[in-house]
Write a protein that holds these residues in place. Sequence first.
Motif, PDB file in Angstrom:
ATOM      1  N   GLY A 104       0.805  -1.221   0.000  1.00 63.34           N
ATOM      2  CA  GLY A 104       0.000   0.000   0.000  1.00 63.34           C
ATOM      3  C   GLY A 104       0.834   1.264   0.000  1.00 63.34           C
ATOM      4  O   GLY A 104       0.343   2.339  -0.373  1.00 63.34           O
ATOM      5  N   ALA A 105       2.101   1.154   0.423  1.00 65.03           N
ATOM      6  CA  ALA A 105       2.980   2.328   0.486  1.00 65.03           C
ATOM      7  C   ALA A 105       3.910   2.427  -0.717  1.00 65.03           C
ATOM      8  O   ALA A 105       4.677   3.404  -0.822  1.00 65.03           O
ATOM      9  CB  ALA A 105       3.820   2.277   1.765  1.00 65.03           C
ATOM     10  N   MET A 106       3.884   1.465  -1.630  1.00 66.13           N
ATOM     11  CA  MET A 106       4.826   1.460  -2.744  1.00 66.13           C
ATOM     12  C   MET A 106       4.645   2.657  -3.669  1.00 66.13           C
ATOM     13  O   MET A 106       5.623   3.205  -4.195  1.00 66.13           O
ATOM     14  CB  MET A 106       4.690   0.160  -3.545  1.00 66.13           C
ATOM     15  CG  MET A 106       5.270  -1.056  -2.855  1.00 66.13           C
ATOM     16  SD  MET A 106       7.002  -0.865  -2.408  1.00 66.13           S
ATOM     17  CE  MET A 106       7.731  -0.559  -3.993  1.00 66.13           C
ATOM     18  N   GLY A 107       3.417   3.077  -3.857  1.00 70.03           N
ATOM     19  CA  GLY A 107       3.155   4.199  -4.767  1.00 70.03           C
ATOM     20  C   GLY A 107       3.858   5.473  -4.325  1.00 70.03           C
ATOM     21  O   GLY A 107       4.570   6.118  -5.110  1.00 70.03           O
ATOM     22  N   LYS A 121       3.330   7.489   7.185  1.00 73.63           N
ATOM     23  CA  LYS A 121       2.186   6.815   6.559  1.00 73.63           C
ATOM     24  C   LYS A 121       1.792   5.541   7.309  1.00 73.63           C
ATOM     25  O   LYS A 121       0.668   5.404   7.777  1.00 73.63           O
ATOM     26  CB  LYS A 121       2.504   6.474   5.104  1.00 73.63           C
ATOM     27  CG  LYS A 121       1.312   5.892   4.349  1.00 73.63           C
ATOM     28  CD  LYS A 121       1.677   5.530   2.929  1.00 73.63           C
ATOM     29  CE  LYS A 121       0.431   5.122   2.135  1.00 73.63           C
ATOM     30  NZ  LYS A 121      -0.322   4.016   2.743  1.00 73.63           N
ATOM     31  N   VAL A 122       2.758   4.625   7.440  1.00 73.81           N
ATOM     32  CA  VAL A 122       2.474   3.325   8.048  1.00 73.81           C
ATOM     33  C   VAL A 122       2.354   3.444   9.562  1.00 73.81           C
ATOM     34  O   VAL A 122       1.461   2.860  10.179  1.00 73.81           O
ATOM     35  CB  VAL A 122       3.577   2.313   7.657  1.00 73.81           C
ATOM     36  CG1 VAL A 122       3.395   1.009   8.405  1.00 73.81           C
ATOM     37  CG2 VAL A 122       3.565   2.081   6.161  1.00 73.81           C
ATOM     38  N   ILE A 137       9.657   0.844  12.882  1.00 74.84           N
ATOM     39  CA  ILE A 137       8.394   1.350  12.329  1.00 74.84           C
ATOM     40  C   ILE A 137       7.217   0.481  12.752  1.00 74.84           C
ATOM     41  O   ILE A 137       6.097   0.971  12.934  1.00 74.84           O
ATOM     42  CB  ILE A 137       8.489   1.432  10.789  1.00 74.84           C
ATOM     43  CG1 ILE A 137       9.488   2.520  10.382  1.00 74.84           C
ATOM     44  CG2 ILE A 137       7.124   1.714  10.163  1.00 74.84           C
ATOM     45  CD1 ILE A 137       9.859   2.499   8.912  1.00 74.84           C
ATOM     46  N   ALA A 138       7.454  -0.813  12.948  1.00 74.55           N
ATOM     47  CA  ALA A 138       6.365  -1.713  13.350  1.00 74.55           C
ATOM     48  C   ALA A 138       6.080  -1.645  14.842  1.00 74.55           C
ATOM     49  O   ALA A 138       4.912  -1.756  15.253  1.00 74.55           O
ATOM     50  CB  ALA A 138       6.708  -3.151  12.944  1.00 74.55           C
ATOM     51  N   SER A 145      -1.210   9.213  17.422  1.00 75.19           N
ATOM     52  CA  SER A 145      -0.649   9.037  16.081  1.00 75.19           C
ATOM     53  C   SER A 145       0.441  10.064  15.803  1.00 75.19           C
ATOM     54  O   SER A 145       1.503   9.737  15.261  1.00 75.19           O
ATOM     55  CB  SER A 145      -1.751   9.156  15.023  1.00 75.19           C
ATOM     56  OG  SER A 145      -2.722   8.145  15.187  1.00 75.19           O
ATOM     57  N   THR A 146       0.187  11.318  16.203  1.00 78.07           N
ATOM     58  CA  THR A 146       1.188  12.366  16.023  1.00 78.07           C
ATOM     59  C   THR A 146       2.430  12.097  16.859  1.00 78.07           C
ATOM     60  O   THR A 146       3.565  12.210  16.383  1.00 78.07           O
ATOM     61  CB  THR A 146       0.598  13.739  16.404  1.00 78.07           C
ATOM     62  OG1 THR A 146      -0.580  13.981  15.635  1.00 78.07           O
ATOM     63  CG2 THR A 146       1.598  14.849  16.153  1.00 78.07           C
TER      64      THR A 146
END
Length: 245
Positions: free
Chosen positions: A41-44, A99-100, A199-200, A221-222
């Motif tokens: 989903g993040a490749m773009g 994003k993730v 990141i995970a 989230s922030t």
Amino acid sequence: MKYLEAIGKYFIMVWEVFKKPTKWRIMKTLILKEVDELVFGAMGIIIFISFFIGGVVTIQTALNLTNPLLPKSLIGFAARQSVILEFAPTFTSIIMAGKVGSYITSSIGTMRVTEQIDALEVMGINSLNYLVFPKIVAIMLYPFAVAISMFVGILGGWVAAVFGGFAPSGDFIQGLQMDFNSYHVTYALIKSVVFAFVIATVPSFHGYYMRGGALEVGKASTTSFVWTSVVIIIVNYILTQLLLG
């Protein structure tokens, strides 16, 4: 003391993730779902940004190499080194943290607010393993995304150099091949594996232990993005000193 407590709590959470694993039949489905959402989903956005970052690095390098005695091949050399060593693994990881990481924190935080995590615990399921472990396994494919980012970044540099009139194609490619050290690619991929784990887990930590309502989910989230970025930068410095120093 507050920060030391949070660090200790984080490492305890990581330990708990690997205890009492969920049945593989269920875990397999969760992992495939996370691979689709976190990596593919993040490749773009990764490809889009890498292409233009490579172009910008090339243009800036070319504009600073104004001495006619310097060969044009140095433009390709500088672009390659910048993209492989730093921009592809580190800059892409900061983007992924936004994003993730925000997605991970908000999804787990929402489950905490709506008491879905409490329901998992009541059913005897290790909620940390159920929620966080699939994300860790899925995002271990992140080095694949970094490798694509390297290729696209260098491609963007070539396009900027050739079509911008900064260097002939042959000179740019010669610079790409000049003094190439394959260990630099290995170094970048090692960094990306460590960044993927950060990141995970760091956003998962902020989502899992948050308290409050919907407003606090946004704040968490922030906060998770800020701290994930900070940890990535610190780890980047340490790994660079260990692997290249």
